[in-house]
Design an enzyme around this catalytic site. Structure first.
Site, PDB file in Angstrom:
ATOM      1  N   HIS A  32      44.767  24.896  41.290  1.00  0.00           N
ATOM      2  CA  HIS A  32      43.887  25.077  42.415  1.00  0.00           C
ATOM      3  C   HIS A  32      44.031  26.511  42.920  1.00  0.00           C
ATOM      4  CE1 HIS A  32      44.517  20.616  42.804  1.00  0.00           C
ATOM      5  NE2 HIS A  32      43.203  20.667  42.957  1.00  0.00           N
ATOM      6  N   SER A 118      34.173  23.360  43.398  1.00  0.00           N
ATOM      7  CA  SER A 118      35.064  23.036  44.510  1.00  0.00           C
ATOM      8  C   SER A 118      35.955  21.849  44.211  1.00  0.00           C
ATOM      9  CB  SER A 118      34.247  22.712  45.773  1.00  0.00           C
ATOM     10  OG  SER A 118      33.770  21.378  45.734  1.00  0.00           O
ATOM     11  N   ASP A 119      37.032  21.761  44.938  1.00  0.00           N
ATOM     12  CA  ASP A 119      37.811  20.539  44.966  1.00  0.00           C
ATOM     13  C   ASP A 119      37.008  19.532  45.788  1.00  0.00           C
ATOM     14  OD1 ASP A 119      39.888  18.800  44.523  1.00  0.00           O
ATOM     15  OD2 ASP A 119      41.418  20.070  45.404  1.00  0.00           O
ATOM     16  N   ALA A 120      37.423  18.288  45.800  1.00  0.00           N
ATOM     17  CA  ALA A 120      36.673  17.229  46.469  1.00  0.00           C
ATOM     18  C   ALA A 120      36.478  17.509  47.955  1.00  0.00           C
ATOM     19  CB  ALA A 120      37.379  15.890  46.275  1.00  0.00           C
ATOM     20  N   ILE A 121      35.252  17.370  48.394  1.00  0.00           N
ATOM     21  CA  ILE A 121      34.913  17.620  49.791  1.00  0.00           C
ATOM     22  C   ILE A 121      35.382  16.486  50.703  1.00  0.00           C
ATOM     23  CG2 ILE A 121      32.628  16.582  49.772  1.00  0.00           C
ATOM     24  CD1 ILE A 121      31.665  19.060  51.368  1.00  0.00           C
TER      25      ILE A 121
END
Length: 186
Positions: A32, A118-121
């Site tokens: 990340h 993106s990473d999970a919203i």
């Protein structure tokens, strides 16, 4: 997620892993960005903070990300990780919503021209700081080309309406949308 804290070892193993994936027709998405593991908190609950100075970061995490970019990685997933040393007034802004981190640091300084996913919203680390509709706008403006929102959206028409209104009102520049589409097609 990590091969340890030896920078050269991480680079060697990660580049080999990416090559192995590429050799079998897959696309690697290292995560990340800008780098996790400096604090003990959980991004699912709150924004984590990479507390490294600019120099420390550039000599560790930055060296790794630059090697991956130079090695041809085409997709990177930022996390909801703040890196205050690169923000105005040392602000705590998740990378997924930070223009300073995604556009200025990742794209301009490190030279990444690929896809930012993106990473999970749905995580507390981003939703704890922004209204859901503002999340979409902030993440697109920061530099995310694709936003992942598992388990919270059944109908995407609202998101389309929010983003269309943001473009129409000038909150998101049309050029930014075109740029995201370019990265997706690429």
């Amino acid at each position: 997620r990590s091969w340890g804290d030896d920078v050269d070892r991480v680079i060697k193993f990660t580049l080999s892993y990416i090559k192995g994936m590429r050799d079998y027709g897959m696309i690697a998405a290292p995560k990340h960005f800008p780098g996790d593991g400096v604090d003990q908190y959980d991004q699912h609950l709150l924004t984590t903070v990479n507390s490294f100075s600019r120099e420390e970061w550039m000599n560790t995490y930055g060296k790794i990300w630059k090697a991956l970019i130079d090695g041809g990685v085409r997709t990177i997933m930022p996390g909801h990780i703040a890196l205050p040393a690169f923000e105005k007034d040392n602000a705590i802004i998740p990378a997924t919503a930070s223009y300073s981190l995604l556009t200025e640091l990742l794209r301009e300084t490190l030279g990444f021209d690929g896809l930012i996913v993106s990473d999970a919203i749905s995580m507390g680390s981003i939703l704890g700081q922004y209204d859901l509709d503002d999340c979409y706008i902030n993440m697109i403006n920061a530099g995310c080309d694709i936003i992942l929102f598992p388990n919270i959206i059944d109908d995407c028409s609202h998101i389309t309406d929010v983003l269309e209104a943001a473009v129409t009102s000038g909150k998101i520049k049309l050029e930014r949308i075109k740029n995201a589409i370019f990265h997706i097609w690429q």
